[in-house]
Design a protein around this motif. Structure first.
Motif, short mmCIF file in Angstrom:
data_model
loop_
_atom_site.label_atom_id
_atom_site.label_comp_id
_atom_site.label_asym_id
_atom_site.label_seq_id
_atom_site.Cartn_x
_atom_site.Cartn_y
_atom_site.Cartn_z
N ALA A 1 14.11 15.53 -38.08
CA ALA A 1 13.49 15.83 -36.79
C ALA A 1 14.00 17.13 -36.17
O ALA A 1 14.05 17.28 -34.96
CB ALA A 1 13.75 14.66 -35.83
N ILE B 1 9.97 15.42 -33.04
CA ILE B 1 10.45 14.05 -32.90
C ILE B 1 9.31 13.06 -32.69
O ILE B 1 9.21 12.05 -33.39
CB ILE B 1 11.46 13.95 -31.73
N ASP C 1 17.74 10.81 -37.25
CA ASP C 1 17.72 12.01 -38.08
C ASP C 1 18.84 11.90 -39.11
O ASP C 1 20.01 11.74 -38.76
CB ASP C 1 17.91 13.27 -37.23
N ARG D 1 16.34 15.90 -27.50
CA ARG D 1 15.90 14.58 -27.01
C ARG D 1 15.23 14.67 -25.65
O ARG D 1 14.43 13.81 -25.28
CB ARG D 1 17.10 13.63 -26.92
N LEU E 1 16.03 9.18 -30.14
CA LEU E 1 16.57 9.90 -31.30
C LEU E 1 18.06 9.67 -31.41
O LEU E 1 18.81 9.85 -30.44
CB LEU E 1 16.29 11.40 -31.19
#
Length: 371
Positions: free
Chosen positions: A61, A72, A86, A102, A109
């Motif tokens: 990501a 994402i 990730d 994020r 994430l």
């Protein structure tokens, strides 16, 4: 924020149909269909299933890196996954950038920190030992505590170059010092798989365990190698990590016959294999395991309860009144799908899983990726 949402006549994975109410982002009730009269947005889910939000334990990501990168939400909520991990895109040099990304995503994430400080800036990131900087890795893991949930090491010939097992030995030591698990990518030799697997500890993860390469975990007769049996016995976890080159129907069929079952199903998704296959999205990968004969409950548990337990976040793997509404709504359609593995082999499924929508932060969002 959506203050009230009712998913009407939605089916839980145990078969029960309910009206599921979300208030202020929290599951407020699970009532018999037709009995919930709450005001607010209503979504007709008759014929659809709901589970806790799908967790994809292996994605890439970080869009800046090619070929292994993507945005994402494109590989998260748009594919039905409310949480993605990730898997080693970034090492110590750029993990802070990944963490900062994020703020512009709706998908949760988390990350595995690449033991190579350069991460996937290059695809031979473990070919120079100076890139495996113990202090930088431990410092980055401490600085990003809660976001970094483990470490990642890609152990195949094209990545480690002439360094053999030494990158893995160092990765295990770094993960041990941090008190975190290690996910190990397996692929082409050297080093030989018989040398790699014994170094892994309880709670570590082997990803790509169903690859069809010569250096895989099954012998020519389809029997699991002794090192695989030993790893399972001591608590090493098996993750699918489909990817562009790491899932074989033949190997998956051998594994099922031998009673070697997945712990988690993940995609190893990034832009190329999302747009051009053979991954496309989480639902397509889950459908492949239906086609192999696994029950729906086992398939869904592998993207909910089991990865949530590995992350030590059990609340992410359940639906419970009074807890945050983290949900994936999906269909199970009686229509065939032609499925392709990483080696170009095909199978046709009788049923197809389709991600229909997610509930994140109290809001319902329709999924964009169609199986």
């Amino acid at each position: 924020m959506q203050t009230n949402l009712v998913l009407r006549q939605v089916r839980l994975t145990d078969g029960r149909a309910v009206d599921l109410t979300v208030e202020n982002g929290v599951v407020a009730g699970l009532a018999p269909p037709g009995t919930n009269t709450a005001a607010g947005r209503s979504v007709d889910c008759e014929g659809l299933y709901v589970s806790s939000g799908w967790i994809d334990l292996h994605v890439h990501a970080f869009p800046e890196f090619e070929p292994y990168g993507d945005s994402i939400d494109a590989i998260g909520i748009e594919c039905g996954s409310t949480t993605v991990v990730d898997a080693g895109s970034c090492g110590a040099d750029r993990i802070a950038e990944l963490a900062a990304s994020r703020s512009v995503a709706r998908t949760r994430l988390l990350a595995l920190l690449n033991v190579s400080r350069i991460g996937l800036q290059r695809v031979d990131e473990l070919s120079r030992m100076e890139w495996i900087d113990r202090e930088a890795a431990l410092s980055a893991a401490r600085a990003q505590a809660g976001f970094v949930v483990g470490f990642k090491a890609r152990i195949s010939g094209s990545v480690v170059g002439g360094n053999g097992l030494e990158p893995l030995r160092r990765a295990v030591a770094i993960a041990g010092a941090a008190g975190l698990p290690l996910m190990t990518h397996i692929g082409s030799a050297p080093p030989a798989i018989e040398e790699v697997i014994p170094l892994l500890r309880r709670g570590d993860v082997v990803t790509h365990y169903l690859n069809g390469k010569a250096n895989n975990l099954f012998d020519d007769s389809g029997r699991p190698l002794p090192v695989l049996q030993g790893a399972i016995a001591r608590g090493v976890k098996l993750d699918v990590g489909h990817g562009t080159a790491s899932f074989s129907f033949k190997t998956a069929e051998q594994a099922r016959r031998a009673g070697v079952f997945f712990d988690t199903i993940s995609t190893d998704i990034y832009r190329g294999n999302r747009l051009n296959g053979p991954v496309y999205g989480m639902a397509s990968v889950l459908t492949k395991f239906l086609s192999l004969g696994y029950p729906l409950t086992d398939v869904i548990d592998a993207v909910t309860k089991r990865p949530a337990a590995w992350l030590k976040r059990p609340e992410l793997g359940r639906i419970r009144v009074g807890e945050a509404a983290n949900l994936t709504i999906f269909s199970l359609e009686d229509r065939p799908s032609l499925l392709t593995d990483s080696e170009g082999s095909t199978r046709t499924s009788r049923q197809t899983i389709q991600a229909e929508g997610v509930v994140v932060n109290g809001q319902y969002t329709a999924c964009q990726v169609r199986s």
